[in-house]
Design a protein around this motif. Structure first.
Motif, PDB file in Angstrom:
ATOM      1  N   GLY A  22      -2.604  -2.842  -8.268  1.00 20.40           N
ATOM      2  CA  GLY A  22      -2.156  -2.730  -6.878  1.00 20.40           C
ATOM      3  C   GLY A  22      -2.086  -4.033  -6.119  1.00 20.40           C
ATOM      4  N   LEU A  74      -9.743  -2.239   1.382  1.00 13.82           N
ATOM      5  CA  LEU A  74      -8.749  -1.245   1.792  1.00 13.82           C
ATOM      6  C   LEU A  74      -8.922   0.028   0.970  1.00 13.82           C
ATOM      7  N   LEU A  89       0.832  -1.200   0.000  1.00 15.44           N
ATOM      8  CA  LEU A  89       0.000   0.000   0.000  1.00 15.44           C
ATOM      9  C   LEU A  89       0.872   1.257   0.000  1.00 15.44           C
ATOM     10  N   ASN A 144      -7.043   2.550   0.387  1.00 20.39           N
ATOM     11  CA  ASN A 144      -5.903   3.071  -0.362  1.00 20.39           C
ATOM     12  C   ASN A 144      -5.256   2.040  -1.285  1.00 20.39           C
ATOM     13  N   LEU A 145      -5.980   0.944  -1.573  1.00 25.13           N
ATOM     14  CA  LEU A 145      -5.476  -0.005  -2.562  1.00 25.13           C
ATOM     15  C   LEU A 145      -5.610   0.597  -3.961  1.00 25.13           C
TER      16      LEU A 145
END
Length: 646
Positions: free
Chosen positions: A199, A169, A152, A171-172
């Protein structure tokens, strides 16, 4: 059998949000509906959902060693845990539970990263080694159990059994990987180590990954490969006798369970062989289940019934409609990324049926990969014999030109499709095999994709996945090579993914004794002509099984879990298909050539051409976009590096 998740601070010491970990864990509730738990400490968080199979009252995870310096979350089964336990106790280790999970903790204490070489089973696990500030991840040799991970932007590393756990998640990076799209439309799935998103990655089968606080994320490390090491010469009778003995032992090792256990029984060679071995080593009747189709053209249930009657199994069979196409969005939600194997539909149904009676089911998956049972194996060897008559330097220009000018004839019987034959002969073995397994061939993909998307591919072609494996293959035998390519791509990416997600959706554990690594190693060393002989795959396997199964089971035409894709897309799914290719979400990705999409639909639905596999792939890609909330902007946001890394 479980679902595992975790977050590891590569910088060290930061607190991790418990609510975030809880969301990750609960996204996989279906994998372990019995119970779940979380563990958090500075810099580390583990979550676990449990489906109790062994040591029902004592297997709660995360699980620790005696002084709590090691913590484990584990998905799978260790079949040699009793032998390992005795060995480790002899070395001074003290066990607090009777579970197979605890053997992994003590094995890591004793042997460190080499612990994986002592484990026999299917597994994906993570160990937190607090004294060394190390996170150790491992995946089983053949890729039976999944492991996804992501680095991440804030320096946290996250992992989970299913991709959906990482998608919780915030912020993935969720940009769609162009190379994954190219691979998906070629193979029908996204091969390891890639996922559909830039990601996230999959840990490769037979690999480990070791992370340390303050260090960059390294490449994964391979600890096992299919050896293809030839055995000492033996007679066919000796070969057959050893095969039965080893098969019986592999099946027997997979019967450890504290919950009801049974088997899938399709009536094909592989599942019938597993049931025959189970019947020989089980004290009571084996529980078996199969599904029947209401159309005789797709129904194998009579063969399953014959085997069930021969071995006195407690058999369960339910009939489903061959037009069981209402699972499209359900499957998209299960697989988290585009997945186009239409046999996922009957697989979902047979898992649903099995769970009514058992919690563990053995399957026959792996027989075709081990013993060259696919039709494409025969075709690849036939083409290769012709190729061997001329050097590639001569074949490529001669047959390449003929393939380019000869008219395409998809409507004709295969033997008259000279264009396809010429093109195949112009390729080497790896590229020829890739072309043979592709859902959508190179020419169609070139027409399917938009000009801007092809620019973002930077010349990348999905054949590079197979070329990478072929370059490092432990064999130069042509048949062994294509088997190896299947074991590295189709087996983990399609077959095992299909079964894992379909079974865990119903809280069912599926075991695959034909993929026991000791059995796979031994079979890989058999000569190629014992597997494929005179156009007949599984030669030695079938000969060895003749005392156990009749010729009508062993030598009937291979059918598999086929469904009427082409007819669906001309009939009940015709309107759905048209809506999908006109869907703004699909078109806004910038991936596709809309004119060619419409042309394919028109040609297919008029009967002029059969684009069934490609259109189904488009339909499932559209379902993925809708179900997972992927946007056109996300699809266009990233151009990935040309070559994948482990």
């Amino acid at each position: 059998m479980c679902g595992i998740v975790g977050i590891f601070d590569l910088q060290g010491g930061r607190q991790i949000d418990r609510n975030l970990l809880h969301r990750m864990n609960e996204s996989q509730f279906h994998r372990g509906p019995v119970e779940g738990d979380l563990h958090l400490e500075p810099g580390l968080a583990f979550g676990h959902r449990r489906l109790s199979i062994i040591a029902l009252e004592a297997g709660l995870q995360p699980l620790f060693n005696e002084d709590h310096t090691l913590a484990l979350v584990f998905n799978g089964e260790i079949y040699n845990f009793r032998e390992l336990r005795a060995e480790l106790q002899g070395l001074g280790h003290v066990f607090r539970t009777p579970s197979d999970s605890e053997t992994i903790v003590h094995a890591y204490e004793q042997w460190g990263e080499d612990c994986v070489n002592h484990l026999r089973g299917m597994f994906a696990f993570a160990i937190w080694d607090r004294p060394n500030q190390t996170l150790f991840l491992a995946r089983d040799r053949l890729g039976i159990k999944p492991m996804h991970y992501a680095l991440l932007p804030d320096g946290m590393f996250a992992f989970g059994s299913e991709l959906k756990s990482l998608l919780t998640l915030p912020n993935l990076a969720r940009e769609i990987d162009p190379l994954a799209v190219e691979e998906y439309f070629a193979y029908g799935y996204v091969p390891e180590p890639r996922t559909i998103f830039t990601g996230a990655k999959k840990l490769l089968p037979g690999h480990t990954l070791t992370l340390r606080v303050g260090k960059p994320v390294p490449a994964s490390k391979q600890y096992w490969d299919v050896p293809f090491t030839a055995h000492a010469a033996m007679s066919e009778r000796e070969m057959e006798a050893q095969l039965v003995e080893r098969l019986r032992e592999a099946v027997s090792s997979h019967l450890i369970s504290d919950v009801p256990l049974g088997a899938f029984l399709s009536g094909g060679v592989d599942s019938s062989a597993v049931v025959a071995m189970m019947a020989g080593v089980s004290e009571g009747p084996v529980n078996t289940c199969s599904i029947a189709f209401n159309d005789p053209a797709f129904d194998e249930s009579d063969y399953a019934r014959q085997v069930a009657e021969r071995y006195g199994t407690t058999h369960q069979c339910e009939t489903v409609d061959k037009d069981d196409y209402g699972l499209v969005d359900t499957l998209a939600a299960l697989y988290d990324e585009p997945y186009a194997d239409s046999s996922a539909i009957p697989t979902y149904r047979v898992c649903q049926l099995a769970r009514k009676r058992v919690t563990v089911a053995l399957s026959g998956d792996g027989g075709d990969e081990n013993f060259a049972g696919y039709r494409r194996h025969r075709m690849a060897m036939g083409e290769n014999r012709v190729r061997s008559l001329l050097p590639l330097a001569l074949r490529k220009p001669v047959f390449g030109v003929l393939g380019a000018v000869y008219p395409k004839a998809d409507w004709a019987p295969r033997m008259f499709r000279a264009k396809t034959t010429f093109e195949a002969l112009a390729r080497d073995l790896t590229e020829g095999y890739f072309h043979g397994v592709s859902n959508t061939n190179d020419r169609l993909r070139s027409q399917l994709f938009s000009a801007s998307f092809k620019t973002r591919l930077q010349g990348y072609r999905a054949v590079e996945v197979m070329r990478g494996y072929a370059a490092n293959a432990p064999t130069d035998d042509p048949l062994s090579l294509v088997q190896y390519l299947d074991m590295k791509t189709y087996l983990p990416g399609d077959i095992l993914t299909k079964v894992d997600r379909a079974s865990m959706a119903h809280a069912l554990e599926v075991r695959v004794p034909l993929l026991d690594h000791q059995f796979v190693e031994w079979v890989s060393g058999l000569p190629s002509n014992s597997k494929l002989r005179n156009g007949e795959g599984k030669h030695v396997f079938k000969k060895a099984l003749q005392p156990f199964l009749g010729d009508d089971i062993l030598y009937r035409k291979k059918q598999g879990f086929s469904i009427p894709l082409a007819a669906w897309l001309r009939g009940p799914l015709a309107d759905t298909m048209r809506r999908a290719v006109l869907n703004p979400v699909l078109l806004d990705t910038g991936i596709f050539n809309p004119d060619f999409l419409k042309q394919m639909v028109d040609e297919h639905q008029s009967g002029a051409k059969d684009h069934g596999m490609t259109l189904w792939s488009v339909l499932m890609f559209d379902a993925f976009l809708r179900t997972n909330g992927a946007s056109g902007a996300a699809a266009q946001a990233s151009a990935a590096p040309v070559l994948a890394t482990a």
